[in-house]
Design an enzyme around this catalytic site. Structure first.
Site, PDB file in Angstrom:
ATOM      1  N   LYS A 141      -0.068   7.932   3.601  1.00 59.92           N
ATOM      2  CA  LYS A 141      -0.706   7.741   2.353  1.00 59.92           C
ATOM      3  C   LYS A 141      -1.848   8.763   2.093  1.00 59.92           C
ATOM      4  CE  LYS A 141       2.451   4.544   2.477  1.00 59.92           C
ATOM      5  NZ  LYS A 141       2.256   3.360   3.104  1.00 59.92           N
ATOM      6  N   TYR A 167       2.493  -5.749   5.268  1.00 58.30           N
ATOM      7  CA  TYR A 167       3.622  -4.993   4.770  1.00 58.30           C
ATOM      8  C   TYR A 167       4.836  -5.608   5.288  1.00 58.30           C
ATOM      9  CZ  TYR A 167       5.614  -0.226   4.800  1.00 58.30           C
ATOM     10  OH  TYR A 167       6.616   0.881   4.434  1.00 58.30           O
ATOM     11  N   ARG A 203       6.276  16.733  23.556  1.00 60.98           N
ATOM     12  CA  ARG A 203       6.275  15.404  23.105  1.00 60.98           C
ATOM     13  C   ARG A 203       4.838  14.792  23.094  1.00 60.98           C
ATOM     14  NH1 ARG A 203      10.760  13.469  25.794  1.00 60.98           N
ATOM     15  NH2 ARG A 203       9.274  12.229  27.151  1.00 60.98           N
ATOM     16  N   ASP A 222      -4.044  -3.034  10.342  1.00 63.18           N
ATOM     17  CA  ASP A 222      -3.369  -1.900   9.551  1.00 63.18           C
ATOM     18  C   ASP A 222      -4.355  -1.750   8.288  1.00 63.18           C
ATOM     19  OD1 ASP A 222      -2.238  -0.604   7.437  1.00 63.18           O
ATOM     20  OD2 ASP A 222      -0.395  -1.585   7.957  1.00 63.18           O
TER      21      ASP A 222
HETATM   22  C1  PLP Z   1       3.411   2.509   3.932  1.00 62.79           C
HETATM   23  C2  PLP Z   1       2.668   1.715   4.700  1.00 62.79           C
HETATM   24  C3  PLP Z   1       2.957   1.477   6.152  1.00 62.79           C
HETATM   25  C4  PLP Z   1       4.007   2.209   6.671  1.00 62.79           C
HETATM   26  O1  PLP Z   1       3.819   3.618   6.861  1.00 62.79           O
HETATM   27  P1  PLP Z   1       5.059   4.759   6.971  1.00 62.79           P
HETATM   28  O2  PLP Z   1       4.299   5.847   6.778  1.00 62.79           O
HETATM   29  O3  PLP Z   1       5.861   4.617   5.450  1.00 62.79           O
HETATM   30  O4  PLP Z   1       5.852   4.138   7.885  1.00 62.79           O
HETATM   31  C5  PLP Z   1       2.289   0.590   6.821  1.00 62.79           C
HETATM   32  N1  PLP Z   1       1.403  -0.203   6.270  1.00 62.79           N
HETATM   33  C6  PLP Z   1       0.943   0.002   4.968  1.00 62.79           C
HETATM   34  C7  PLP Z   1      -0.034  -1.000   4.586  1.00 62.79           C
HETATM   35  C8  PLP Z   1       1.657   0.870   4.264  1.00 62.79           C
HETATM   36  O5  PLP Z   1       1.386   0.878   2.976  1.00 62.79           O
END
Ligand code: PLP
Length: 395
Positions: free
Chosen positions: A211, A114, A61, A186
């Site tokens: 992404k 988000y 972990r 983010d």
């Molecule tokens: C997709 C996304 C997230 C969340 O990511 P996951 O890997 O799907 O949990 C957070 N912030 C932004 C800007 C996103 O586009």
């Protein structure tokens, strides 16, 4: 053994980092480690796992060599000292938030964040006695009026991944730091490539690795990057929450990361060409792409970013669900689904007015969020041009 990599070029770093052939039978790639238990040969070695002096991995972990390699590479690209991977981008956000605030604190979150970030703060952090306040993403240095003595952090997402407002992050960070608050960001849209987050005053830099880092729409993962100072707190929070990823996903994400700099250049170029075409269309009333001056905060994008990616939004004239269906249901090359940053193009209708509270969404037209993939851009243009024709007939 390993060469010291002095280059600052991300293209080279993404290729040259994360290899250890001497320990892995000469293989170019570090294999995907599978496992839970890690064995220790002697009592003396085992005892070190109980008092924090164990120099290697203790339990799966807390990481393995595949995960370490990806964490080190992302940290280097991001200009951070440490990266911790999480099972999703959302987990990277929740682990960061839980690690850096406590009951009785106040936090500020951009109104453009988000959706699941908003939901976590509203539904869970408030239950834990944290005072959650949303702010207008275009507030800039005006954030000073909202900061309180107990503000733990300001959360930014620049640009917002739906409405694309680019924030004046350096101004926000300056005010936050004066008050002793951290800046959590983010930066999924920027990726580690297009901004110097820590140079802009960000303290905790978060990516959804789902992404562009992975880039192939085949896994979900997150990454949190920090400098040395905040690492012990982050590590405690991350370990306490059990928010680990696994060797197989880390292997795939590393494979994706190798080509991220090259892919993003193509996404950026295709996206720009596509947005320029959209600008000529009578159906389109506004382009929300940070590289276009119709996008709120475009000047901060010019100042702070070295490029764009393939994700943006645009607004078309108000239309019925029937007309929208005629346009979108019959496209050939666009998928209709959440997420982005994979190789493929996506196009979805979204409804920002439903969630905003601090800066109500006033656009009357229909917002469409598009991810331009790696297909031939003219094919994408021709496909959507036919979609616009169907929309016009259905209006
Ligand atoms: C997709 C996304 C997230 C969340 O990511 P996951 O890997 O799907 O949990 C957070 N912030 C932004 C800007 C996103 O586009």
């Amino acid at each position: 053994m390993a060469h010291i990599l002095t280059t600052k070029n991300p293209d080279t770093l993404a290729i040259a980092m994360g290899h250890d052939p001497e320990r892995h039978a000469g293989m170019v790639n570090i294999p995907p480690y599978h496992g839970s238990t890690i064995l220790f040969p002697t009592v003396r070695e085992f005892i070190k796992t109980t008092d924090g002096t164990c120099p290697s991995h203790v339990y799966a972990r807390y990481g393995n060599p595949t995960i370490d390699a990806l964490e080190e590479t992302i940290a280097r690209l991001d200009g951070a000292d440490h990266c911790m991977l999480t099972p999703s981008g959302l987990a990277a956000i929740t682990v960061s938030m839980l690690s850096f605030c406590k009951a009785g604190d106040h936090i500020l979150i951009a109104d453009s964040v988000y959706g699941p970030t908003r939901a976590f703060a509203v539904q869970k952090l408030t239950q834990l006695g944290i005072d959650v306040e949303f702010y207008d993403p275009t507030i800039g240095g005006g954030i000073r009026d909202l900061l309180r003595d107990n503000t733990a952090f300001v959360f930014v997402e620049s640009p917002g991944s739906l409405t694309l407002e680019v924030q004046d992050v350096p101004a926000i960070a300056q005010e936050a730091h004066k008050k002793g608050a951290l800046v959590l960001a983010d930066n999924t849209w920027a990726t580690p490539l297009h901004i110097d987050a820590f140079g802009m005053g960000v303290d905790v830099n978060i990516h959804s690795a789902t992404k562009y880092i992975n880039g192939h729409s085949d896994l979900v993962m997150g990454a949190i990057c920090v400098k040395d100072e905040l690492f012990p707190t982050l590590r405690k929070g991350h370990d306490a929450l059990g928010a680990c990823t696994n060797g197989q996903d880390a292997y795939y994400a590393m494979r994706g990361l190798r080509t991220m700099p090259t892919r993003i250049k193509a996404h950026e170029a295709n996206g720009m060409k596509f947005a320029e075409w959209l600008q000529t269309r009578p159906e389109v009333t506004k382009i929300l792409h940070p590289a276009f001056d119709s996008c709120p905060g475009h000047k901060y994008w010019k100042r702070d970013f070295s490029g764009a990616c393939g994700l943006f939004s645009f607004i078309i004239k108000p239309c019925s669900v029937d007309a929208l269906s005629a346009m979108l249901d019959h496209l050939t090359y666009y998928g209709m689904g959440y997420s982005w940053g994979g190789y493929e193009s996506l196009l979805i209708p979204m409804y920002p007015a439903q969630s905003r509270t601090a800066a109500p969404w006033k656009e009357e037209g229909q917002l469409l969020r598009i991810h331009i993939g790696l297909e031939n851009t003219q094919d994408l243009i021709d496909d959507l041009a036919e979609g616009f024709d169907r929309l016009n007939k259905a209006m």
